[in-house]
Design a protein around this motif. Sequence first.
Motif, PDB file in Angstrom:
ATOM      1  N   UNK A  20      28.870  33.194  50.697  1.00 45.48           N
ATOM      2  CA  UNK A  20      30.182  33.449  50.240  1.00 45.48           C
ATOM      3  C   UNK A  20      30.156  34.732  49.367  1.00 45.48           C
ATOM      4  N   UNK A  21      28.898  35.042  48.742  1.00 48.16           N
ATOM      5  CA  UNK A  21      28.975  36.038  47.921  1.00 48.16           C
ATOM      6  C   UNK A  21      28.317  37.246  48.293  1.00 48.16           C
ATOM      7  N   UNK A  22      27.877  37.295  49.504  1.00 46.34           N
ATOM      8  CA  UNK A  22      27.037  38.251  49.984  1.00 46.34           C
ATOM      9  C   UNK A  22      27.666  38.605  51.499  1.00 46.34           C
ATOM     10  N   UNK A  23      27.187  37.708  52.408  1.00 44.89           N
ATOM     11  CA  UNK A  23      27.957  37.962  53.569  1.00 44.89           C
ATOM     12  C   UNK A  23      29.512  38.233  53.846  1.00 44.89           C
ATOM     13  N   UNK A  24      30.404  37.394  53.205  1.00 44.10           N
ATOM     14  CA  UNK A  24      31.786  37.462  53.120  1.00 44.10           C
ATOM     15  C   UNK A  24      32.009  38.822  52.403  1.00 44.10           C
ATOM     16  N   UNK A  25      31.363  39.203  51.327  1.00 45.88           N
ATOM     17  CA  UNK A  25      31.585  40.367  50.639  1.00 45.88           C
ATOM     18  C   UNK A  25      31.427  41.568  51.552  1.00 45.88           C
ATOM     19  N   UNK A  26      30.498  41.837  52.465  1.00 43.24           N
ATOM     20  CA  UNK A  26      30.234  42.637  53.307  1.00 43.24           C
ATOM     21  C   UNK A  26      31.228  42.799  54.347  1.00 43.24           C
ATOM     22  N   UNK A  27      31.620  41.602  54.774  1.00 45.37           N
ATOM     23  CA  UNK A  27      32.673  41.433  55.642  1.00 45.37           C
ATOM     24  C   UNK A  27      34.023  42.227  54.945  1.00 45.37           C
ATOM     25  N   UNK A  28      34.184  41.829  53.813  1.00 41.93           N
ATOM     26  CA  UNK A  28      35.741  42.467  53.247  1.00 41.93           C
ATOM     27  C   UNK A  28      35.423  43.858  53.156  1.00 41.93           C
ATOM     28  N   UNK A  29      34.253  44.293  52.737  1.00 40.24           N
ATOM     29  CA  UNK A  29      33.772  45.732  52.592  1.00 40.24           C
ATOM     30  C   UNK A  29      34.197  46.528  54.021  1.00 40.24           C
ATOM     31  N   UNK A  30      33.821  46.157  55.165  1.00 39.83           N
ATOM     32  CA  UNK A  30      33.804  46.588  56.201  1.00 39.83           C
ATOM     33  C   UNK A  30      35.115  46.532  56.633  1.00 39.83           C
ATOM     34  N   UNK A  31      35.910  45.496  56.381  1.00 33.67           N
ATOM     35  CA  UNK A  31      37.378  45.433  56.862  1.00 33.67           C
ATOM     36  C   UNK A  31      38.238  46.750  56.142  1.00 33.67           C
ATOM     37  N   UNK A  32      37.924  46.928  54.810  1.00 31.28           N
ATOM     38  CA  UNK A  32      38.590  47.867  54.135  1.00 31.28           C
ATOM     39  C   UNK A  32      38.204  49.056  54.688  1.00 31.28           C
ATOM     40  N   UNK A  33      36.855  49.364  55.111  1.00 32.53           N
ATOM     41  CA  UNK A  33      36.376  50.780  55.506  1.00 32.53           C
ATOM     42  C   UNK A  33      37.029  50.944  56.935  1.00 32.53           C
ATOM     43  N   UNK A  34      37.359  50.070  57.631  1.00 28.64           N
ATOM     44  CA  UNK A  34      38.106  50.298  58.868  1.00 28.64           C
ATOM     45  C   UNK A  34      39.616  50.468  58.564  1.00 28.64           C
ATOM     46  N   UNK A  35      40.067  49.887  57.541  1.00 30.67           N
ATOM     47  CA  UNK A  35      41.444  50.113  57.264  1.00 30.67           C
ATOM     48  C   UNK A  35      41.549  51.528  56.784  1.00 30.67           C
ATOM     49  N   UNK A  36      40.585  51.961  56.089  1.00 33.70           N
ATOM     50  CA  UNK A  36      40.866  53.316  55.678  1.00 33.70           C
ATOM     51  C   UNK A  36      40.449  54.419  56.949  1.00 33.70           C
ATOM     52  N   UNK A  37      39.719  53.912  57.819  1.00 30.71           N
ATOM     53  CA  UNK A  37      39.308  54.829  58.766  1.00 30.71           C
ATOM     54  C   UNK A  37      38.103  55.858  58.754  1.00 30.71           C
ATOM     55  N   UNK A  38      37.402  55.707  57.521  1.00 31.73           N
ATOM     56  CA  UNK A  38      36.120  56.625  57.255  1.00 31.73           C
ATOM     57  C   UNK A  38      35.576  55.913  56.059  1.00 31.73           C
ATOM     58  N   UNK A  39      34.399  56.504  55.954  1.00 34.12           N
ATOM     59  CA  UNK A  39      33.695  56.307  54.950  1.00 34.12           C
ATOM     60  C   UNK A  39      34.371  56.867  53.493  1.00 34.12           C
ATOM     61  N   UNK A  40      34.658  56.075  52.539  1.00 32.50           N
ATOM     62  CA  UNK A  40      35.374  56.379  51.427  1.00 32.50           C
ATOM     63  C   UNK A  40      34.606  57.407  50.538  1.00 32.50           C
ATOM     64  N   UNK A  41      35.422  58.623  50.150  1.00 24.50           N
ATOM     65  CA  UNK A  41      34.716  59.464  49.108  1.00 24.50           C
ATOM     66  C   UNK A  41      34.640  58.635  47.605  1.00 24.50           C
ATOM     67  N   UNK A  42      35.661  57.733  47.435  1.00 25.76           N
ATOM     68  CA  UNK A  42      35.834  57.059  45.889  1.00 25.76           C
ATOM     69  C   UNK A  42      36.209  55.829  46.186  1.00 25.76           C
TER      70      UNK A  42
END
Length: 229
Positions: A20-42
């Motif tokens: 819950x605290x690591x695998x799910x968190x990593x997946x949420x981070x990946x979804x957010x990155x793909x929503x942005x479309x690139x590696x965020x600067x901030x």
Amino acid sequence: MRFKDVFSIIGPSMTGPSSSHTAGAARLGRIARQWLGCTPERARLTLYGSFADTYQGHGTDLALIGGLLDYVTDDPRIPDAEQYADEAGMEVEFFTSGLPAPHPNTVKIELWHGDRQCSLIGASIGGGSVSVHALNDFRVQISGEFPTLVLRHSDKAGVLASVTSTISSSGVNIGYMQVDRKARDGEALTAMEMDGVPNPEMLNRLRSLDHMLDIRVIDLKRGVEPDAV
């Protein structure tokens, strides 16, 4: 109970200690990155509930950063994600909030790259599974278990008919679709979980439609791809 996916039975392959605290968190981070479309600067991440109480002890912060770097749940670099974020030039800030949230393990992720900005609110709901509740303040319901097409478009008559006709003619089935808008004739967002990965020809046809503003594909099963701002 009906069988949903392998996560429901054995849990995900991951860098621990908690799905819950690591695998799910990593997946949420990946979804957010793909929503942005690139590696965020901030990146600004606001944690709620159990995430806010235990994020450093359980490695939630490192998992979220790893996801923003497009690391999968079992990537051995996750424990050193802060270092890799620094090397990538990504500035990350964490905040905690005592306000109510849709789920105890909820995070709001806000990302910037140049003049591009996006936000996501999602939760890790157990066993590595996630639920995304909002993209750029539009209401959605995204699980990350299926390829998901996210369209930003003007709220005009005929747009959805053109979209569904284009997808149908490409032979890809829509499993679930949700539409939200900020105001009549304003901006709208459509999120569709698909039974197959949208192909480049379909995406190009969708981009050519009237009133289409932006298209993103969220697919956690795909490999790391070059930044595409």
